[in-house]
Design a protein around this motif. Sequence first.
Motif, PDB file in Angstrom:
ATOM      1  N   ALA A   1      41.409  51.797  22.825  1.00 40.89           N
ATOM      2  CA  ALA A   1      40.065  52.315  23.071  1.00 40.89           C
ATOM      3  C   ALA A   1      40.030  53.403  24.127  1.00 40.89           C
ATOM      4  O   ALA A   1      39.229  54.345  24.033  1.00 40.89           O
ATOM      5  CB  ALA A   1      39.140  51.161  23.494  1.00 40.89           C
ATOM      6  N   THR A   2      40.889  53.292  25.144  1.00 44.63           N
ATOM      7  CA  THR A   2      40.776  54.192  26.299  1.00 44.63           C
ATOM      8  C   THR A   2      42.063  54.932  26.632  1.00 44.63           C
ATOM      9  O   THR A   2      42.062  55.797  27.508  1.00 44.63           O
ATOM     10  CB  THR A   2      40.322  53.417  27.555  1.00 44.63           C
ATOM     11  N   GLY A   3      43.166  54.567  25.999  1.00 42.93           N
ATOM     12  CA  GLY A   3      44.437  55.209  26.300  1.00 42.93           C
ATOM     13  C   GLY A   3      45.163  54.622  27.486  1.00 42.93           C
ATOM     14  O   GLY A   3      46.281  55.025  27.812  1.00 42.93           O
ATOM     15  N   ARG A   4      44.556  53.636  28.128  1.00 49.86           N
ATOM     16  CA  ARG A   4      45.195  52.959  29.261  1.00 49.86           C
ATOM     17  C   ARG A   4      44.599  51.568  29.411  1.00 49.86           C
ATOM     18  O   ARG A   4      43.547  51.267  28.836  1.00 49.86           O
ATOM     19  CB  ARG A   4      45.029  53.752  30.561  1.00 49.86           C
ATOM     20  N   ALA A   5      45.279  50.736  30.181  1.00 48.98           N
ATOM     21  CA  ALA A   5      44.779  49.396  30.473  1.00 48.98           C
ATOM     22  C   ALA A   5      45.188  49.051  31.893  1.00 48.98           C
ATOM     23  O   ALA A   5      46.297  49.375  32.329  1.00 48.98           O
ATOM     24  CB  ALA A   5      45.345  48.366  29.497  1.00 48.98           C
ATOM     25  N   VAL A   6      44.287  48.392  32.608  1.00 47.81           N
ATOM     26  CA  VAL A   6      44.578  47.947  33.974  1.00 47.81           C
ATOM     27  C   VAL A   6      44.246  46.461  34.062  1.00 47.81           C
ATOM     28  O   VAL A   6      43.080  46.071  33.925  1.00 47.81           O
ATOM     29  CB  VAL A   6      43.771  48.724  35.030  1.00 47.81           C
ATOM     30  N   VAL A   7      45.268  45.645  34.253  1.00 50.33           N
ATOM     31  CA  VAL A   7      45.088  44.196  34.372  1.00 50.33           C
ATOM     32  C   VAL A   7      44.951  43.848  35.843  1.00 50.33           C
ATOM     33  O   VAL A   7      45.874  44.077  36.645  1.00 50.33           O
ATOM     34  CB  VAL A   7      46.272  43.439  33.759  1.00 50.33           C
ATOM     35  N   ILE A   8      43.805  43.310  36.221  1.00 48.04           N
ATOM     36  CA  ILE A   8      43.574  42.830  37.580  1.00 48.04           C
ATOM     37  C   ILE A   8      43.561  41.313  37.540  1.00 48.04           C
ATOM     38  O   ILE A   8      42.668  40.698  36.963  1.00 48.04           O
ATOM     39  CB  ILE A   8      42.251  43.368  38.161  1.00 48.04           C
ATOM     40  N   ASP A   9      44.573  40.735  38.128  1.00 53.21           N
ATOM     41  CA  ASP A   9      44.766  39.284  38.153  1.00 53.21           C
ATOM     42  C   ASP A   9      43.970  38.702  39.314  1.00 53.21           C
ATOM     43  O   ASP A   9      44.208  39.081  40.472  1.00 53.21           O
ATOM     44  CB  ASP A   9      46.258  39.023  38.372  1.00 53.21           C
ATOM     45  N   VAL A  10      43.042  37.787  39.054  1.00 56.69           N
ATOM     46  CA  VAL A  10      42.160  37.253  40.093  1.00 56.69           C
ATOM     47  C   VAL A  10      42.582  35.825  40.435  1.00 56.69           C
ATOM     48  O   VAL A  10      42.475  34.923  39.598  1.00 56.69           O
ATOM     49  CB  VAL A  10      40.689  37.299  39.638  1.00 56.69           C
ATOM     50  N   HIS A  11      43.041  35.651  41.674  1.00 64.05           N
ATOM     51  CA  HIS A  11      43.560  34.365  42.144  1.00 64.05           C
ATOM     52  C   HIS A  11      43.002  34.026  43.520  1.00 64.05           C
ATOM     53  O   HIS A  11      42.384  34.868  44.182  1.00 64.05           O
ATOM     54  CB  HIS A  11      45.091  34.411  42.280  1.00 64.05           C
ATOM     55  N   SER A  12      43.295  32.801  43.962  1.00 68.45           N
ATOM     56  CA  SER A  12      43.064  32.433  45.359  1.00 68.45           C
ATOM     57  C   SER A  12      44.203  31.534  45.815  1.00 68.45           C
ATOM     58  O   SER A  12      44.984  31.037  45.000  1.00 68.45           O
ATOM     59  CB  SER A  12      41.716  31.719  45.525  1.00 68.45           C
ATOM     60  N   TYR A  13      44.303  31.356  47.130  1.00 65.23           N
ATOM     61  CA  TYR A  13      45.372  30.494  47.642  1.00 65.23           C
ATOM     62  C   TYR A  13      44.909  29.792  48.910  1.00 65.23           C
ATOM     63  O   TYR A  13      44.020  30.277  49.615  1.00 65.23           O
ATOM     64  CB  TYR A  13      46.652  31.306  47.875  1.00 65.23           C
ATOM     65  N   PRO A  14      45.483  28.632  49.220  1.00 60.07           N
ATOM     66  CA  PRO A  14      45.012  27.831  50.356  1.00 60.07           C
ATOM     67  C   PRO A  14      45.404  28.442  51.697  1.00 60.07           C
ATOM     68  O   PRO A  14      46.397  29.155  51.816  1.00 60.07           O
ATOM     69  CB  PRO A  14      45.686  26.477  50.150  1.00 60.07           C
ATOM     70  N   THR A  15      44.608  28.138  52.693  1.00 57.42           N
ATOM     71  CA  THR A  15      44.870  28.643  54.039  1.00 57.42           C
ATOM     72  C   THR A  15      46.207  28.138  54.565  1.00 57.42           C
ATOM     73  O   THR A  15      46.953  28.883  55.210  1.00 57.42           O
ATOM     74  CB  THR A  15      43.733  28.217  54.982  1.00 57.42           C
ATOM     75  N   THR A  16      46.521  26.880  54.289  1.00 55.32           N
ATOM     76  CA  THR A  16      47.778  26.276  54.727  1.00 55.32           C
ATOM     77  C   THR A  16      48.704  26.112  53.532  1.00 55.32           C
ATOM     78  O   THR A  16      48.278  25.650  52.474  1.00 55.32           O
ATOM     79  CB  THR A  16      47.522  24.894  55.364  1.00 55.32           C
TER      80      THR A  16
END
Length: 266
Positions: A146-161
């Motif tokens: 559709a656009t000639g490019r793709a950008v995958v943004i991986d959305v995560h979190s992680y514990p303080t400790t």
Amino acid sequence: MIPEPAPFTLVPGGAGSPVLLHVPHSSRTVPEQVRGGILLDDEALESELDHITDSHTARLAALASEACAVSPWRFVNGLSRLVVDPERFPDDREEMLAAGMGAVYTRTTRREPLRPPGADPEPLLDRYFHPYARAMTAAVDERLAATGRAVVIDVHSYPTTALPYELHGTGPRPPICLGTDGFHTPPGLLTLAEAAFARFGGTALNSPFPGTYVPLKHYGTDPRVGALMIEIRRDLYMTEPGGPAGPGLEALASALAQLVDGLTEA
């Protein structure tokens, strides 16, 4: 019989958006037929889900999408990573396999047994892992077409400790960790991310979690596919280990929307 929940969902965005927000670890859902192969009792399972789940990241991605000038596409895992982890390699190339946390986990975050010794991972890989990988590959292919490019943004979190399963848990634990790939994370993408998340007190690269997700079809061969992993330290937006979200969630969604808008304009 209770219907099995949808294993994943592709939420359409704007036709001209190259951005695909990937949310692989936000769900706590473990289908009953999978629950039968897990050694933990109900209380222990809930505790493990508190620690292993990237809580509220699906909501974060949804809020960010609503704030964007052009909505990104979203690929959201509907099942817990205790079913399968779609971001692991299904074979021995993944170092986490040695820690019992490959594509099908055999150990908990505290390195205790999760599944019986010798349990065959293939049925779970066939039912959940491979269909997920195929669908994610197709979603990237659609953005490329559709656009000639793709950008995958991986959305995560992680514990303080750090938890015992973390292989690199002794490194810095910044407010925002940006996981990069030498081939798929161009400098411009990194610059946009650093600017968007600077307000939270700093970013660091690949600590405590390195790398990012790219479908194997494209990995290391297709420069049209960009990728970045965003790991958010959980004390910024929620009560740990598995509690409710706080007001920080909206600010993080605003930052993510800024990043997406910058990538769409680029």
